[in-house]
Design an enzyme around this catalytic site. Structure first.
Site: not given
Length: 787
Positions: A597, A762, A629
């Site tokens: 997870e 990111h 995100d």
């Protein structure tokens, strides 16, 4: 102890009278700050003429296992149910009301056994209920088929209107991504204009080119180039992912048909499609379909699909073309359509639907009526923000760009560059000299102190030469602050080697510069300014900020990237602010396998960030806002029920610490488009445009925000869904804070599409997933080394 309560005899159960399910009350989610503005969207209102949809439970006695047989038996009773049905094997939906319990009889044809079918009403649904959406969308697919559009993947395309780009051996099919959905404003048809890029090259053509380039390692090269690619078979317009290549088979091989007969691939295509296969010695491509379950929960595990390279055509933009600026310009001209072209295409589709008697009959079966106009409603433009530097501040203009100001005013804090080195191949010596002298000229106004660098000329531009030379320089000069590498051409191998050395083995901020970027004298000044700002950020400097009234706040960004080296591994990037002005950031990365997870790594990162925050401020944050995100609509419940409770346990490691938590999911890949409207003309909305009603989710607190300036194409907003909010931030607070965060990405002196911590997360996840394939050194975690 009190005496036990006497048992009340239960009354015989009376039949419950079913009433229509009530629609849920929408949340209060509308903000008030900002200037009102009229906005349009690619959503078309749908009116339901039926009063209700009736749900029935169907039981077969004795039980009928075969789905096909169940469907057949129900079809025999159309005189009772009517022609319009949606049946999945056990649940039946009808637009008409039957008696509460209906008994029907059928005969099982295999053994002539009589089967009793009981149809019992279980629910009366409003026609806009979520349970009705799946079969409304089946109706919509039929409508698109009637209009002559071809289904490829999930979208419908019009191959007859293909745009041929002969020069690039490509063709672009225009099409639509459509779906019927329910939002706070009711039922809408969402239409997005989409394009499918197909190559004129078959997989066999690609294989032939690879064979000419490298005969020795041909099979390895094919595997590298083709596996993971999506191909389309033009004879049935279906797309497949190439999972493997079967080198031992060819079209001459045979396979077993459904009826048990054997046939070769050559004969099969000749007989069924009239296609003659020319190349007999080509290998076959393997596609392994995902395991899918059929209605009734029975797993069907399909084997593998074998495809012929000659008949499979590549889709998507070739890698070589992506790096060719002119070619991409030709392509984006057709793909990135303006708001006016976008709305024109949608209106054309609505006109085709309204002008076709067959499509109207199909929609009318469920009482659906699609409007002929796009949704036009009211939104707001959020107030403009003030950008703060060291000793100056200014309100952003309508184009939300402050590149001029950043080049002439001092940053909040600058790290003096005393010891740094530039590594470059001999042929780039002139450009390096020009770059360094421009650095020295532009550094002053920006508040940067800059010594001349150690210039290290390399004897060649081999990867090994760069790595060895950088390593020996770092050993010789332990106080080195920065490594700058000038590279020629697009060299992923060299970039990877430099980043692995500077992010893992010998941790030091590094800057890779392509010589092409610094080869145009007229642009050199502005390029040098941008590079210096980026270097200052990487060294730990602070560029600019905005006023955030919330005190003792930590803002966190999380994003996930899939590691390219190990297909199954994914990388989570985590970035958190550690000071009150949101100018110092702490970053971590964790890798996880598919069955792990994401949360275990998440908790670890958050604990480390809180520790860091405490070191800097000598207290812990009172409010934590997480921007997460990479979560789709289907995963929102999982985040709410699983991720957030686990995150809360993380605070228990600190004595009597209970901060307020806000958890916002950031969705970029959405089909909603916003337009500005004036006198029936559609354009792109200005930055700061917000929509927080009509198109929002009925189950969540959410809003759409367009934070960035659109230079090409349509207004694609970002969708923010607040799944947890113990800080009780109002819709206005959430919206304003999110817009402020979109101003803080230091690689761009303007607003970006997502909050800066998400973009930073990111960037760090991409660096590690694409190039490093390992966790970076902990010494770099308090610097934005990944910009």
């Amino acid at each position: 102890m009190p005496p036990p309560l006497p048992e009340v005899p239960s009354a015989p159960s009376a039949p419950v009278k079913l009433t229509m399910e009530a629609a849920s009350e929408p949340f209060h989610k509308a903000g008030t700050k900002g200037t009102p503005v009229t906005v349009g969207s690619n959503h078309i209102p749908i009116c339901c003429k039926n009063e209700a949809v009736y749900q029935y439970h169907v039981t077969f006695s004795p039980n009928v296992e075969s789905m096909a047989m169940r469907f057949g038996m129900m079809k025999d009773h159309r005189s009772t149910t009517g022609e319009v049905v949606a049946f999945d094997g056990s649940i039946l939906y009808l637009p008409v009301k039957l008696k509460d319990v209906v008994s029907l009889k059928s005969v099982r044809r295999t053994d002539n056994q009589e089967v009793e079918i009981t149809v019992q009403m279980t629910k009366i649904l409003p026609p806009s209920s979520d349970l009705c959406l799946p079969f409304y969308n089946v109706v919509l697919r039929r409508v698109m088929k009637i209009l002559g559009l071809k289904l490829v993947g999930r979208n419908h395309y019009d191959p007859d209107s293909a745009i041929i780009l002969g020069k690039h051996r490509l063709q672009v099919w225009p099409g639509y991504a459509t779906c019927i959905k329910r939002t706070d404003g009711g039922l809408y048809l969402s239409v997005d204009v989409t394009h499918k890029v197909l190559r004129n090259d078959s997989v066999l053509d690609v294989m032939k080119v690879l064979h000419e380039q490298s005969k020795v390692s041909f099979q390895d090269e094919c595997t590298k180039e083709l596996i993971g690619s999506i191909v389309i078979t033009r004879y049935n317009n279906r797309t497949y992912r190439i999972d493997d290549i079967e080198w031992s088979k060819s079209p001459k091989d045979t396979f077993t048909m459904f009826d048990g007969s054997e046939t070769s691939f050559v004969d099969y295509y000749s007989k069924n499609y009239g296609i003659e296969i020319k190349e007999m010695d080509q290998p076959l491509l393997i596609h392994r379909p995902k395991e899918r379950s059929k209605p009734g929960g029975k797993q069907i595990i399909t084997g593998q699909v074998l495809l012929v390279p000659e008949l499979s055509f590549m889709t998507g933009i070739p890698e070589k073309m992506r790096k060719d600026f002119r070619a991409m310009k030709d392509l984006t001209m057709h793909i990135n359509v303006s708001a006016e072209q976008h709305t024109h295409s949608i209106k054309q589709l609505l006109k085709n639907i309204a002008g076709n008697a067959e499509t109207l009959t199909e929609l009318n079966r469920w009482g659906l009526e699609i409007s002929t106009d796009l949704l036009v409603t009211h939104g707001r433009i959020l107030p403009q923000e003030t950008i703060c530097l060291q000793s100056s501040s200014y309100v952003t203009t309508s184009d939300v760009s402050w590149s001029r100001e950043v080049g002439r005013d001092a940053c909040i804090s600058c790290i003096p560059m005393n010891i740094w080195a530039v590594f470059y191949p001999r042929r780039c010596a002139d450009q390096v000299e020009e770059l360094v002298s421009t650095f020295l000229k532009v550094a002053g106004p920006m508040g940067l102190r800059l010594e001349r660098p150690n210039r290290v000329e390399l004897r060649d531009d081999r990867t090994e030469t760069y790595v060895k030379t950088i390593h020996s320089q770092l050993s010789r000069e332990p106080k080195m602050q920065l490594v700058v590498c000038i590279m020629t051409g697009n060299r992923d191998d060299l970039y990877t080697a430099i980043k692995k050395l500077c992010c893992i083995k010998s941790p030091i901020p590094s800057q890779a510069i392509n010589v092409r970027t610094i080869s145009q004298p007229q642009k050199l000044r502005s390029v040098a300014q941008k590079i210096l700002l980026q270097i200052n950020s990487k060294l730990g400097g602070e560029l600019w900020t905005v006023n955030v009234p919330l005190k003792h706040l930590m803002v966190v960004g999380v994003d996930v990237h899939h590691d390219t080296s190990k297909k199954s591994r994914s990388v989570m990037g985590f970035v958190a602010s550690v000071n009150s002005s949101l100018t110092r950031w702490y970053s971590r990365v964790t890798f996880q396998t598919p069955n792990e997870e994401i949360i275990s790594g998440f908790k670890l990162c958050l604990s480390a960030a809180l520790q860091k925050y405490y070191e800097v401020n000598h207290n812990l944050p009172e409010k934590i806002v997480v921007y997460r995100d990479g979560v789709s609509d289907g995963q929102l419940k999982m985040v709410e029920l699983y991720e957030i409770p686990q995150l809360l346990t993380c605070f228990q490691t600190f004595p009597s610490y209970e901060p307020k938590l806000v958890f916002i999911v950031v969705q970029k890949r959405i089909s909603t488009t916003l337009y500005s409207c004036s006198a029936d003309r559609f354009g792109t909305p200005p930055p700061g445009t917000i929509l927080d009603h009509s198109l929002t989710h009925s189950d969540w607190m959410d809003f759409y925000l367009m934070a960035h300036q659109i230079r090409q194409g349509c207004g694609l907003p970002t969708h923010y869904v607040c799944v947890y909010n113990t800080a009780n931030l109002s819709p206005d607070h959430l919206q304003r804070l999110t817009y402020k965060m979109c101003h803080l990405y230091w690689n761009w002196p303007g607003t970006i599409r997502v909050p800066a911590p998400c973009k930073y997360a990111h960037k760090v996840a991409y660096l590690c997933g694409q190039y490093l394939h390992a966790e970076p050194a902990i010494q770099l975690s308090d610097k934005l080394y990944f910009l």
